[in-house]
Design a protein around this motif. Structure first.
Motif, PDB file in Angstrom:
ATOM      1  N   GLU A 254       0.832  -1.208   0.000  1.00 36.98           N
ATOM      2  CA  GLU A 254       0.000   0.000   0.000  1.00 36.98           C
ATOM      3  C   GLU A 254       0.867   1.258   0.000  1.00 36.98           C
ATOM      4  N   LEU A 255       1.916   1.254   0.831  1.00 40.56           N
ATOM      5  CA  LEU A 255       2.821   2.397   0.876  1.00 40.56           C
ATOM      6  C   LEU A 255       3.591   2.514  -0.443  1.00 40.56           C
ATOM      7  N   TYR A 256       4.043   1.387  -0.985  1.00 38.61           N
ATOM      8  CA  TYR A 256       4.764   1.383  -2.260  1.00 38.61           C
ATOM      9  C   TYR A 256       3.942   2.078  -3.349  1.00 38.61           C
ATOM     10  N   HIS A 257       2.670   1.713  -3.487  1.00 40.79           N
ATOM     11  CA  HIS A 257       1.828   2.310  -4.531  1.00 40.79           C
ATOM     12  C   HIS A 257       1.597   3.799  -4.271  1.00 40.79           C
ATOM     13  N   LYS A 258       1.436   4.176  -3.012  1.00 42.49           N
ATOM     14  CA  LYS A 258       1.271   5.598  -2.690  1.00 42.49           C
ATOM     15  C   LYS A 258       2.536   6.376  -3.038  1.00 42.49           C
ATOM     16  N   VAL A 259       3.695   5.824  -2.666  1.00 40.53           N
ATOM     17  CA  VAL A 259       4.964   6.505  -2.944  1.00 40.53           C
ATOM     18  C   VAL A 259       5.168   6.656  -4.451  1.00 40.53           C
ATOM     19  N   LEU A 260       4.914   5.600  -5.214  1.00 41.65           N
ATOM     20  CA  LEU A 260       5.053   5.696  -6.675  1.00 41.65           C
ATOM     21  C   LEU A 260       4.177   6.800  -7.235  1.00 41.65           C
ATOM     22  N   ASP A 261       2.929   6.812  -6.829  1.00 45.86           N
ATOM     23  CA  ASP A 261       1.999   7.828  -7.325  1.00 45.86           C
ATOM     24  C   ASP A 261       2.456   9.225  -6.924  1.00 45.86           C
ATOM     25  N   ASP A 262       2.859   9.381  -5.675  1.00 43.80           N
ATOM     26  CA  ASP A 262       3.301  10.696  -5.204  1.00 43.80           C
ATOM     27  C   ASP A 262       4.557  11.163  -5.944  1.00 43.80           C
ATOM     28  N   LEU A 263       5.520  10.267  -6.109  1.00 46.22           N
ATOM     29  CA  LEU A 263       6.773  10.660  -6.775  1.00 46.22           C
ATOM     30  C   LEU A 263       6.561  11.023  -8.235  1.00 46.22           C
ATOM     31  N   GLU A 264       5.615  10.369  -8.881  1.00 40.12           N
ATOM     32  CA  GLU A 264       5.329  10.711 -10.280  1.00 40.12           C
ATOM     33  C   GLU A 264       4.861  12.154 -10.418  1.00 40.12           C
ATOM     34  N   HIS A 265       4.337  12.726  -9.333  1.00 43.46           N
ATOM     35  CA  HIS A 265       3.829  14.098  -9.366  1.00 43.46           C
ATOM     36  C   HIS A 265       4.775  15.098  -8.700  1.00 43.46           C
ATOM     37  N   GLN A 266       5.960  14.641  -8.337  1.00 46.04           N
ATOM     38  CA  GLN A 266       6.969  15.519  -7.743  1.00 46.04           C
ATOM     39  C   GLN A 266       7.904  16.000  -8.846  1.00 46.04           C
ATOM     40  N   ASP A 267       7.809  17.267  -9.205  1.00 45.27           N
ATOM     41  CA  ASP A 267       8.681  17.752 -10.277  1.00 45.27           C
ATOM     42  C   ASP A 267      10.128  17.950  -9.813  1.00 45.27           C
ATOM     43  N   ASN A 268      10.373  17.803  -8.527  1.00 43.78           N
ATOM     44  CA  ASN A 268      11.734  17.946  -8.010  1.00 43.78           C
ATOM     45  C   ASN A 268      12.399  16.594  -7.720  1.00 43.78           C
ATOM     46  N   TYR A 269      11.752  15.494  -8.101  1.00 37.10           N
ATOM     47  CA  TYR A 269      12.292  14.157  -7.836  1.00 37.10           C
ATOM     48  C   TYR A 269      13.305  13.752  -8.905  1.00 37.10           C
ATOM     49  N   LEU A 270      14.394  13.167  -8.436  1.00 34.74           N
ATOM     50  CA  LEU A 270      15.390  12.555  -9.310  1.00 34.74           C
ATOM     51  C   LEU A 270      15.757  11.212  -8.702  1.00 34.74           C
TER      52      LEU A 270
END
Length: 156
Positions: A41-57
């Motif tokens: 559940e956390l994995y899927h939330k993190v993936l979704d959240d990171l896809e919307h983080q324009d500062n993620y690398l």
């Protein structure tokens, strides 16, 4: 050093999603992590959240077709230096892949990406008892801050 390559994480690619889960789970299970698994559940939330983080690398390290390392980084801004910075939030090398330069390769790759992106510095946090990681960071020109800083949090 064994032949290594790096890839920028693309969380829309299934191969990268699987590597992200595998490496984050290994990191979380490690004694230097939380010693608990990366729940689905956390994995899927993190993936979704990171896809919307324009500062993620995200940076993955591959060896012989397998992903063996991952760094989750975030761009921010240094008001004291007047420029963009890159913070390494998670730095993972699989236990079975340690000892032949994968961590050093991952760090050098991050530094090259940060330089190319005109970052003024790279920051990271490390557990006080993580002597292996601290040794790598010191050898890669990272230093403790003076005066010493403490990392605090407020769980909401």
């Amino acid at each position: 050093m064994k032949e290594l390559s790096y890839e920028i994480v693309n969380l829309t690619m299934e191969e990268h999603q699987k590597a992200f889960y595998k490496l984050m789970n290994a990191y979380m299970l490690d004694p230097m992590g939380s010693s608990t698994p990366f729940e689905q559940e956390l994995y899927h939330k993190v993936l979704d959240d990171l896809e919307h983080q324009d500062n993620y690398l995200g940076v993955l390290v591959r060896h012989e077709g397998e992903f063996i390392g991952l760094a989750n980084c975030f761009y921010a801004y240094s008001t004291f230096r007047g420029g963009r910075l890159l913070n390494i939030h998670d730095f993972i090398v699989l236990p079975e892949a340690r000892g032949f330069g994968a961590g050093r390769y991952l760090m050098k790759s991050i530094k090259a990406i940060a330089r190319k992106g005109n970052c003024c510095k790279i920051t990271l946090e490390v557990r006080e008892d993580n002597t292996v990681a601290k040794s790598l960071y010191l050898s890669e020109e990272f230093d403790e801050l003076e005066p010493k800083y403490q990392f605090w949090q407020c769980i909401l």
